[in-house]
Scaffold this active site. Structure first.
Site, PDB file in Angstrom:
ATOM      1  N   ILE A   1      78.539  37.285   7.201  1.00 23.63           N
ATOM      2  CA  ILE A   1      78.247  38.320   7.283  1.00 23.63           C
ATOM      3  C   ILE A   1      78.037  38.690   8.756  1.00 23.63           C
ATOM      4  CG2 ILE A   1      77.412  38.642   4.882  1.00 23.63           C
ATOM      5  CD1 ILE A   1      74.440  38.116   6.003  1.00 23.63           C
TER       6      ILE A   1
ATOM      7  N   ALA B   1      79.376  29.786   6.029  1.00 22.52           N
ATOM      8  CA  ALA B   1      78.092  29.747   6.852  1.00 22.52           C
ATOM      9  C   ALA B   1      78.305  28.800   7.712  1.00 22.52           C
ATOM     10  CB  ALA B   1      76.889  29.872   6.350  1.00 22.52           C
TER      11      ALA B   1
ATOM     12  N   SER C   1      81.980  25.990   3.789  1.00 19.95           N
ATOM     13  CA  SER C   1      81.385  26.505   2.859  1.00 19.95           C
ATOM     14  C   SER C   1      81.144  25.422   1.807  1.00 19.95           C
ATOM     15  CB  SER C   1      82.432  27.580   2.083  1.00 19.95           C
ATOM     16  OG  SER C   1      81.903  28.062   0.931  1.00 19.95           O
TER      17      SER C   1
ATOM     18  N   ASP D   1      82.106  17.801  11.788  1.00 19.34           N
ATOM     19  CA  ASP D   1      81.505  18.856  12.306  1.00 19.34           C
ATOM     20  C   ASP D   1      82.894  19.828  12.520  1.00 19.34           C
ATOM     21  OD1 ASP D   1      79.503  20.717  13.895  1.00 19.34           O
ATOM     22  OD2 ASP D   1      81.140  20.024  15.583  1.00 19.34           O
ATOM     23  N   ILE D   2      82.723  21.243  12.398  1.00 26.51           N
ATOM     24  CA  ILE D   2      83.801  22.064  12.308  1.00 26.51           C
ATOM     25  C   ILE D   2      84.054  22.423  13.758  1.00 26.51           C
ATOM     26  CG2 ILE D   2      84.325  24.451  11.986  1.00 26.51           C
ATOM     27  CD1 ILE D   2      82.352  24.259   9.611  1.00 26.51           C
TER      28      ILE D   2
ATOM     29  N   CYS E   1      75.665  57.715  -0.537  1.00 26.56           N
ATOM     30  CA  CYS E   1      76.554  58.329   0.161  1.00 26.56           C
ATOM     31  C   CYS E   1      77.704  57.617   1.114  1.00 26.56           C
ATOM     32  CB  CYS E   1      76.129  59.848   0.915  1.00 26.56           C
ATOM     33  SG  CYS E   1      75.312  59.442   2.524  1.00 26.56           S
TER      34      CYS E   1
ATOM     35  N   HIS F   1      81.362  39.293   1.403  1.00 20.87           N
ATOM     36  CA  HIS F   1      79.775  39.418   1.227  1.00 20.87           C
ATOM     37  C   HIS F   1      79.535  40.620   2.416  1.00 20.87           C
ATOM     38  CE1 HIS F   1      79.457  35.364  -0.566  1.00 20.87           C
ATOM     39  NE2 HIS F   1      80.012  36.089  -1.481  1.00 20.87           N
TER      40      HIS F   1
END
Ligand code: NAD
Ligand code: ZN
Length: 254
Positions: A108, A29, A201, A243-244, A137, A126
């Site tokens: 997600i 996330a 993560s 920070d990413i 179905c 996920h």
């Protein structure tokens, strides 16, 4: 290991990427928070506001199915408007030059696909919240279809028009089985890579957290990019505790 300063960390990451032939990013996330989608575990994250609805609870009552869809539509503004961030764009650049064959994600939000990575090359552990499926179905439903019926019925979750089954976002809820094919693909990629990047993560959710460990034990170099420490930091070859978006922005052009 202790985390070096940002500049040193980026330099070492650059060397590791240059020396690797198969890089597997494994994202959580944290890569999407700069896109306006909150994570679960940071202060102010989703879990500090509401308890997740388990799979059993979803199956057990119409009220919970209604509530689950009510929450999903309440989040639509955040998810629906979100654009890929600097981390997504950097990974897409590494994908284009052939360094990254596929991305494994716990997210997600569909943002890796939106950044230009072919849907087949995004391994989702996920599931995906940007569409829905019938639990019986497996028919696919777009959220617009669900919402029209939800709104027209005063907030009642609709059923599958072909089999009457429950319709749920295509995500994996707590208590729901992990998708086997995605788990196998993630495992194969992990065992075939020489550089594994755990990005954004907290690495506490099993079995997903097992992949970085598996990569390391199999001889790959392990890099952890997360602004908080994780339990696997001590076995990583490089920890970038920053920070990413800032850490990965230099990899967007290569
Ligand atoms: P998590 O919430 O447990 O961990 C996210 C980590 O990212 C935290 O340790 C936090 O410190 C770090 N982080 C957040 N923003 C950051 C930034 N800008 N730079 C650096 N680090 C940052 O997330 P998780 O481990 O991925 O597990 C939660 C599960 O919830 C996921 O597996 C996913 O299924 C689901 N989830 C998905 C989304 C999404 O799709 N965007 C959002 C929330 C939750
Ligand atoms: Zn059905």
């Amino acid at each position: 290991m202790t985390a070096p300063d940002l500049e040193t960390g980026i330099g070492r990451l650059r060397d590791l990427v240059a020396g690797a032939s198969r890089v597997v990013p494994f994202t959580g996330a944290g890569i999407s928070t700069e896109c306006g989608i909150p994570d679960f575990r940071s202060p102010g994250g989703i879990w500090t506001k509401m308890q997740p609805i388990s799979f059993d609870a979803f199956l057990a009552s119409q009220e919970m199915r209604d509530e689950s869809w009510r929450r999903r539509f309440a989040m639509q503004d955040q998810f629906g408007q979100a654009q890929p961030g600097r981390g997504h764009l950097a990974l897409a650049a590494l994908y284009r030059v052939g360094k990254v064959p596929r991305v494994v994600t716990q997210n997600i939000d569909n943002l890796h696909q939106a950044s230009g990575i072919a849907p087949d090359d995004v391994v989702e552990l996920h599931g995906n919240t940007t569409y829905a499926t019938c639990l019986d179905c497996a028919a696919r439903y777009e959220l617009r279809w669900v919402r029209e019926r939800f709104d027209a019925s005063g907030g009642r979750a609709p059923e599958c028009s072909s089999c009457g089954g429950y319709i749920k976002t295509a995500t994996v809820s707590f208590g729901q089985a992990m998708p086997e094919a995605a788990m196998h693909r993630a495992q194969r990629l992990t065992l075939a890579c020489d550089l594994f990047l755990a990005i954004g993560s907290s690495l506490v959710v099993w079995p997903a957290a097992g992949f970085p460990l598996m990569a390391k034990r199999n001889g790959a170099a392990l890099v952890i990019i997360n602004r908080e420490s994780t339990e696997l930091d001590q076995i990583a070859d490089l920890v970038i505790r920053e920070d990413i978006g800032t850490a990965l922005a230099p990899f967007t052009a290569n």
